[in-house]
Scaffold this active site. Sequence first.
Site, PDB file in Angstrom:
ATOM      1  N   GLU A 339     -43.333  40.605   1.565  1.00 34.52           N
ATOM      2  CA  GLU A 339     -42.940  41.960   1.150  1.00 34.52           C
ATOM      3  C   GLU A 339     -44.090  42.758   0.534  1.00 34.52           C
ATOM      4  O   GLU A 339     -43.893  43.461  -0.456  1.00 34.52           O
ATOM      5  CB  GLU A 339     -41.792  41.876   0.129  1.00 34.52           C
TER       6      GLU A 339
HETATM    7  C1  TNX Z   1     -36.512  38.368  -1.075  1.00 32.44           C
HETATM    8  S1  TNX Z   1     -37.592  36.043   0.133  1.00 32.44           S
HETATM    9  C2  TNX Z   1     -37.679  38.011  -1.730  1.00 32.44           C
HETATM   10  C3  TNX Z   1     -37.655  37.837  -3.194  1.00 32.44           C
HETATM   11  C4  TNX Z   1     -36.317  38.142  -3.782  1.00 32.44           C
HETATM   12  C5  TNX Z   1     -35.226  37.578  -2.893  1.00 32.44           C
HETATM   13  C6  TNX Z   1     -33.862  37.732  -3.445  1.00 32.44           C
HETATM   14  C7  TNX Z   1     -38.860  36.564  -0.296  1.00 32.44           C
HETATM   15  C8  TNX Z   1     -39.987  35.864   0.249  1.00 32.44           C
HETATM   16  N1  TNX Z   1     -38.843  37.626  -1.105  1.00 32.44           N
HETATM   17  O1  TNX Z   1     -38.660  38.627  -3.781  1.00 32.44           O
HETATM   18  O2  TNX Z   1     -36.246  37.583  -5.056  1.00 32.44           O
HETATM   19  O3  TNX Z   1     -35.299  38.227  -1.651  1.00 32.44           O
HETATM   20  O4  TNX Z   1     -32.919  37.041  -2.679  1.00 32.44           O
END
Ligand code: TNX
Length: 524
Positions: A339
């Site tokens: 992300e």
């Molecule tokens: C996605 S999964 C994220 C996290 C969040 C999570 C909550 C991922 C690699 N990144 O930053 O905490 O969703 O479910």
Amino acid sequence: MPKYRTARRLWFAGLLLLAVSSVESITVPVNAQEQQTETPAARALARLIPMPASVSAGEGVFTISGETRIVLDQMEITPAGQALADVLNPAFGIQAETTMAPPDPQNMIVLSIIGGETLGSEGYRLNITPERVTLEAHTAAGAFYGVQTLKQLLPAKLEGASAELPAAEITDRPRFAYRGVMLDVARHFFGTADVKRVIDLMAAYKLNRLHLHLTDDQGWRIEIESWPALTTIGSQTEVGGGEGGYYTQADYREIVAYAAARYVEIVPEIDMPGHTNAALASYGELNCDGQARQLYTGTEVGFSSLCAGEEVTYDFVDDVVRELAAMTPGAYLHIGGDESKSTTDEDYRLFMGQVQRIVAAHGKQAIGWEEMAQTPLAAGTVVQHWFSDFARGAVEQGAKVILSPASKAYLDMKYDEATPLGLSWAGTSDTRDSYSWEPATLIAGVGESDIYGVEAPLWSETLETIEDIEYMLFPRLMGIAEIGWSPAEGRAWDEYKVRLAAHGPRLTAMDVNFYRDAAVAWEE
Ligand code: TNX
């Protein structure tokens, strides 16, 4: 392979049991040839989680009492012997002794390391007869897993002067090498006692990797001596504005040692280049504009990024990776990479390439979230799937993959709409959902040999206490453990839920705050 045959019979026996389970006092066909009247010991043999690769029931029981001896043939298996003594000593006053076992041991539980390789680096063979119990493995880890099986064959609560183990021959080894849990200690901080509790519980189900998500926008949780403000500033809060916290290097080493004694390897994650607000708040120079950010206590993602074009960024990463590598005996450092919505594609590519070189220079291999598969991967880098099909690109580059499908394995997802904790962006996921998936067919183009293993991440935006953690992990984590350990053949929810129901009293005996999923007829 013949060794799977008996396991298949057991699955089938479970289905039969299900079919007749409304009848009082039933006969359990533990073995297809030999029908056996159900005793508590025989019953326990048909209720193991994860299901071993091969189980066959024998005749009679082995009785443990104050006269029984636990004998270890080598010092090396002390952790396994200790794990068994920890259970048996309070009830029967027996300790493990390291000594040579006699040629024809009587009333002994003998743990030994044997040569060869048929059991692999984590497998074991357990032979229980009325005279003795022998547990053999090629490694101390294998012996430890054999002890976990033995513990599940004992009554949930040891009462009275003796306890019975069912006569049986179990030969077992895991399907996947990497069987993990991830704990997000960044969104909310959890102290060393909580982490140790998670290690104890996961080890009981033969899970062997604890991925600690040590840094994120809301907090930096590991002391880095060369960049002290990461913790003097960056650790000082958490989601919701609580006081946060961090592990000193001594704390971290204590966690690593505690985990190692339970054959759990710590996989530390420094999430980069996004999810870095806590670092960006601690040091102005890590920001492209030189201005330190404010600490953050919300739950948005994707707004922060290290500055990929500045040399100081790589000096920083080098120091962090060097200090972390020095206190992490495991082969892997997780570098995040998810992300990174505020990093340009070009910067992301540059950054992930540089960080992989830094990790290699400090003698480690990188694990990164799946987005990283869109960039060139260094030899040995492992990619962690969570949401999309980027993992296929990783496999095309020759990388191995860890599977954490959000809709199944993210244990921060709510069980159902009524669950007070958790998120639901990937949907709700009850005990059945999280059990009902098959790694080798999850992603087209990612097959059995591409898969390093499975991991259940627990993100902590909504979790504040160890009770919260336990509630989200249990019972779903047991299903993930079975997916990671047991042969795929024959795995079915209708059979599994009967075994799981029998673990209610075991979870209660371990004082686990578990979710009593209504789809399971929990035994008391
Ligand atoms: C996605 S999964 C994220 C996290 C969040 C999570 C909550 C991922 C690699 N990144 O930053 O905490 O969703 O479910």
